[in-house]
Design a protein around this motif. Sequence first.
Motif, PDB file in Angstrom:
ATOM      1  N   GLN A  83       0.827  -1.204   0.000  1.00 50.90           N
ATOM      2  CA  GLN A  83       0.000   0.000   0.000  1.00 50.90           C
ATOM      3  C   GLN A  83       0.866   1.260   0.000  1.00 50.90           C
ATOM      4  O   GLN A  83       0.370   2.350  -0.293  1.00 50.90           O
ATOM      5  N   ASP A 205      -8.811   0.671   0.003  1.00 47.26           N
ATOM      6  CA  ASP A 205      -7.479   1.260  -0.131  1.00 47.26           C
ATOM      7  C   ASP A 205      -7.124   2.085   1.105  1.00 47.26           C
ATOM      8  O   ASP A 205      -5.985   2.064   1.579  1.00 47.26           O
ATOM      9  N   GLY A 208      -6.292  -0.266   3.926  1.00 50.78           N
ATOM     10  CA  GLY A 208      -4.982  -0.864   3.687  1.00 50.78           C
ATOM     11  C   GLY A 208      -3.837   0.102   3.907  1.00 50.78           C
ATOM     12  O   GLY A 208      -2.750  -0.296   4.329  1.00 50.78           O
TER      13      GLY A 208
END
Length: 578
Positions: A83, A205, A208
């Motif tokens: 990430q 996202d 993460g």
Amino acid sequence: MAAVDPLTEASAVALPGLGRALVSAGKLGQRAAEDIYKKAQANRTSFIAELTGSGAVSAADLAHTMSGAFGAPLVDLDAIDLQRLPRGLLDTKICQAYRVVVLSKRNNRLIVATADPSDQQCAEKIKFATQMGVDWVIAEYDKLSKVVEAHATTATEAMDSIIGDDFEFDESTIDSTAGEEDDKGATSDVEDAPVVKFLHKMLLDAIGARASDLHFEPYEHTYRVRFRIDGELREIASPPVAIKDKLASRIKVISRMDISEKRVPQDGRMKLKVSADRVIDFRVSTLPTLFGEKIVIRILDPSSARLGIDALGYEPEEKARLMEAIGRPYGMILVTGPTGSGKTVSLYTCLNLLNKPGVNISTAEDPAEINLPGVNQVNVNDKAGLTFAAALKSFLRQDPDIIMVGEIRDLETADIAIKAAQTGHLVMSTLHTNDAPTTLTRMRNMGIAPFNIASSVILITAQRLARRLCPQCKAPQDIPYETLIDAGFKEEEVDGSWTPYHPVGCSACNNGYKGRVGIYQVMPISEDMQRIILADGSALEIAQQAKIEGVRSLRESGLHKVKMGLTSLEEVLACTNE
């Protein structure tokens, strides 16, 4: 007759550089290499894909061989936080075509992971596209492929590919579900909608990336999405501006808001199940702006309240003071600091320690941010008449042991909370003040009598969150003696027995920082402080008394974290005042 050099023989049949290197290293026979190369040409695939797919050479063996043959470092992609990989440095089409991943940037050179460092065409493409040099590191081909597929497409490109120039949103996929939404989510039609896929991707996202907030911001000709990661806002995506109304409607539907009301701010909540045993809550806030509704989503991870008090960053003496206070049968504990300084997590960590079967705990919040089983949580609703004061009055008729008030905003709430603390209840709450001593004068300015403050408040904690230096890349920093003294270090502390560090930046962090660490000023209210309060003393007098009693100021607490190598001096100077 002289022996034929394998490398020369392989070159004679025009094998790619990777094939020649494998033949030269003895990992692949000449005939086998030719057969794989011919098969790759026939199937219109790359030599390396056909090589690893056939099982002739394993991905791990290939990576080790290439590392030795070309003198390039070997990297394990499983050990990298994917990430944190930089976005936008290289066209995703190149990444997908050549199976490469940009790990970081140093000066004017890119650190690029590949399984085939012999591919000069790829190197030239990257140089031409980025105008930067390339330094190869070797990774296993199968792991590279997974990373490229999962992370090469940015959120903006994904949205563009989903929507396209001719795409038209179907109103029914969003708005018609307003009255049909249930606890399991939207219908299958809505789940297939591009805007839902985009929102789902953004939420995942953000989780993460360990973001604390998502910002969806509409402007006249642009629309951007930003994540707050380690306290800093970073732009993540710029989807088409046409999406703004549909995205706002979708978020409002699943947050139980009125999708027809766009003129006033609204607040709501939603949940996302990310695994079989993990559900993330989100607090949603909308704000009408010139060009649409700005939406901020706060990520509320219940696991943060169960980290334990040691994980928050309290020093041993600070922890001892706090534990002694929450072990008291009655009194008021106040946590102060600006928005986003971790006050709620600190309060819930204390509540989690106190949450036992024999204890009745009630909380009033606006809204309840973290769900804690065993605690009776109440959401304040001013429109319905359920204010903090009304909730507190009700709590006192519910046989409570511990009461938590989300925030003391007015005299009525403060008055009831103090009376509860004086009549055998442990009360916890928050205030927005700069440090612990000014909290007492803030309460005095609200109209609370000095006697009530002195007899009820037992401890005040002020806190900030500083970015934590990345342990992998932090580097020693040479800071002049005068600068350290000006920052607040004592002369005897600048003795060369410790080393300050500064951020560098690597593939595993965010510009040299990874995570955050708490900076605390834990001030118990002693008898001497009570005398100062009763005499209507100033915050300066209380601060001087706290210093005499060994209470660190926020700046001193931050400088201690610098000595420990947890954060940088510039970060402490930015988030604390002398």
